[in-house]
Design an enzyme around this catalytic site. Structure first.
Site, PDB file in Angstrom:
ATOM      1  N   GLY A  46      27.398 -17.962  31.690  1.00 30.52           N
ATOM      2  CA  GLY A  46      28.745 -18.508  31.691  1.00 30.52           C
ATOM      3  C   GLY A  46      29.642 -17.654  30.815  1.00 30.52           C
ATOM      4  O   GLY A  46      29.149 -16.876  29.989  1.00 30.52           O
ATOM      5  N   GLN A  51      36.695 -15.705  25.300  1.00 28.07           N
ATOM      6  CA  GLN A  51      35.700 -14.714  24.883  1.00 28.07           C
ATOM      7  C   GLN A  51      36.090 -13.279  25.223  1.00 28.07           C
ATOM      8  O   GLN A  51      35.536 -12.341  24.666  1.00 28.07           O
ATOM      9  CB  GLN A  51      34.327 -15.033  25.513  1.00 28.07           C
ATOM     10  CG  GLN A  51      33.725 -16.326  24.983  1.00 28.07           C
ATOM     11  CD  GLN A  51      32.401 -16.630  25.641  1.00 28.07           C
ATOM     12  OE1 GLN A  51      32.354 -17.191  26.723  1.00 28.07           O
ATOM     13  NE2 GLN A  51      31.319 -16.240  24.993  1.00 28.07           N
ATOM     14  N   CYS A  96      25.066 -17.901  22.652  1.00 30.73           N
ATOM     15  CA  CYS A  96      26.451 -17.595  23.025  1.00 30.73           C
ATOM     16  C   CYS A  96      26.678 -16.101  22.911  1.00 30.73           C
ATOM     17  O   CYS A  96      26.275 -15.486  21.923  1.00 30.73           O
ATOM     18  CB  CYS A  96      27.419 -18.353  22.110  1.00 30.73           C
ATOM     19  SG  CYS A  96      29.148 -18.067  22.537  1.00 30.73           S
ATOM     20  N   LEU A  97      27.317 -15.533  23.924  1.00 30.25           N
ATOM     21  CA  LEU A  97      27.584 -14.095  23.909  1.00 30.25           C
ATOM     22  C   LEU A  97      28.503 -13.711  22.749  1.00 30.25           C
ATOM     23  O   LEU A  97      28.502 -12.555  22.334  1.00 30.25           O
ATOM     24  CB  LEU A  97      28.210 -13.671  25.244  1.00 30.25           C
ATOM     25  CG  LEU A  97      27.289 -13.814  26.466  1.00 30.25           C
ATOM     26  CD1 LEU A  97      28.072 -13.580  27.758  1.00 30.25           C
ATOM     27  CD2 LEU A  97      26.106 -12.854  26.379  1.00 30.25           C
ATOM     28  N   HIS A 138      29.536 -26.208  27.356  1.00 32.48           N
ATOM     29  CA  HIS A 138      29.638 -25.094  26.402  1.00 32.48           C
ATOM     30  C   HIS A 138      30.913 -24.281  26.680  1.00 32.48           C
ATOM     31  O   HIS A 138      31.640 -23.916  25.759  1.00 32.48           O
ATOM     32  CB  HIS A 138      28.359 -24.249  26.537  1.00 32.48           C
ATOM     33  CG  HIS A 138      28.322 -22.985  25.741  1.00 32.48           C
ATOM     34  ND1 HIS A 138      27.395 -22.764  24.740  1.00 32.48           N
ATOM     35  CD2 HIS A 138      29.056 -21.838  25.812  1.00 32.48           C
ATOM     36  CE1 HIS A 138      27.583 -21.554  24.222  1.00 32.48           C
ATOM     37  NE2 HIS A 138      28.577 -20.968  24.861  1.00 32.48           N
ATOM     38  N   GLU A 139      31.186 -24.053  27.979  1.00 34.00           N
ATOM     39  CA  GLU A 139      32.365 -23.238  28.346  1.00 34.00           C
ATOM     40  C   GLU A 139      33.666 -24.000  28.131  1.00 34.00           C
ATOM     41  O   GLU A 139      34.657 -23.423  27.669  1.00 34.00           O
ATOM     42  CB  GLU A 139      32.272 -22.764  29.807  1.00 34.00           C
ATOM     43  CG  GLU A 139      31.021 -21.985  30.189  1.00 34.00           C
ATOM     44  CD  GLU A 139      30.651 -20.873  29.234  1.00 34.00           C
ATOM     45  OE1 GLU A 139      31.519 -20.376  28.488  1.00 34.00           O
ATOM     46  OE2 GLU A 139      29.460 -20.497  29.207  1.00 34.00           O
ATOM     47  N   HIS A 142      34.595 -23.788  24.614  1.00 34.91           N
ATOM     48  CA  HIS A 142      35.259 -22.509  24.287  1.00 34.91           C
ATOM     49  C   HIS A 142      36.766 -22.608  24.544  1.00 34.91           C
ATOM     50  O   HIS A 142      37.569 -22.128  23.749  1.00 34.91           O
ATOM     51  CB  HIS A 142      34.710 -21.376  25.164  1.00 34.91           C
ATOM     52  CG  HIS A 142      33.498 -20.683  24.622  1.00 34.91           C
ATOM     53  ND1 HIS A 142      33.456 -20.064  23.396  1.00 34.91           N
ATOM     54  CD2 HIS A 142      32.270 -20.467  25.169  1.00 34.91           C
ATOM     55  CE1 HIS A 142      32.261 -19.504  23.208  1.00 34.91           C
ATOM     56  NE2 HIS A 142      31.520 -19.743  24.274  1.00 34.91           N
TER      57      HIS A 142
END
Ligand code: GNR
Ligand code: NI
Length: 178
Positions: A46, A51, A96-97, A138-139, A142
């Site tokens: 995702g 991000q 998480c990236l 999670h997204e 963000h």
């Protein structure tokens, strides 16, 4: 299409709230394509606009991306709103990236119903369960400036962010000195 650089925490854009998209234009569709390419390249399941330094309220995900032989199932989600949550919770080890190489268990509703616009500007509403439920929450976090570590105790979050800081410093030293 382009692979964009992913912001690493702490970064102010990761703490900011994304603004609803007013109209689904070609520019928004191009942003979603770049985000998918960036996500597959990372690789991740995702990616939210914050991000990659954008505050458009959009996210992409593909929870089938990791399974070999399986076809990709790219999802492009614009202006998501959670319209229902299950009573049942589920705990999943999240990463998480934007917080590379750090992982922790996070408890969230096991299923959520989400209303959103697709890339054609059409309203959709669907239920996400399993890994997809974890990922979409999670997204959406963000897009509200929330990271998975914000769901942890202060102690755990501080430990994890300290380890991240060390990792980033090691990477920078290596890039400078070989
Ligand atoms: O690639 C990712 N994997 C993942 C695993 C467990 C819970 C959430 C995620 S999302 C993450 C990519 C990312 O950082 N998206 O914002
Ligand atoms: Ni993330």
């Amino acid at each position: 299409m382009a692979v964009l650089p992913i912001l690493i925490a702490p970064h102010p854009t990761l703490k900011a709230k994304a603004k609803p998209v007013k109209e689904v234009t070609d520019a928004v569709r191009a942003l979603l394509d770049d985000m998918l390419e960036t996500m597959y390249d990372a690789p991740g399941i995702g990616l939210a606009a914050n991000q990659i330094g954008s505050l458009e309220r959009v996210l992409v995900m593909d929870c089938g991306a990791r399974e070999e032989d399986e076809e990709t199932r790219p999802m492009k989600i614009i202006n998501p709103v959670i319209t229902g949550v299950s009573e049942e919770l589920s705990s999943y080890e999240e990463g998480c990236l934007s917080i590379p190489e750090q992982y922790a268990d996070v408890e969230r509703p096991a299923a959520v119903q989400v209303k959103y616009l697709d890339e054609n500007g059409k309203t959709q509403e669907r239920v996400f369960a399993g890994l997809e439920a974890t990922c979409v929450q999670h997204e959406i976090d963000h897009l509200d400036g929330i990271l998975f570590v914000d769901h942890l105790s202060n102690l755990k979050r501080n430990m994890l962010m300290k380890k991240l800081k060390k990792l980033i410093k090691e990477r920078e030293d290596e890039a400078a000195n070989g």
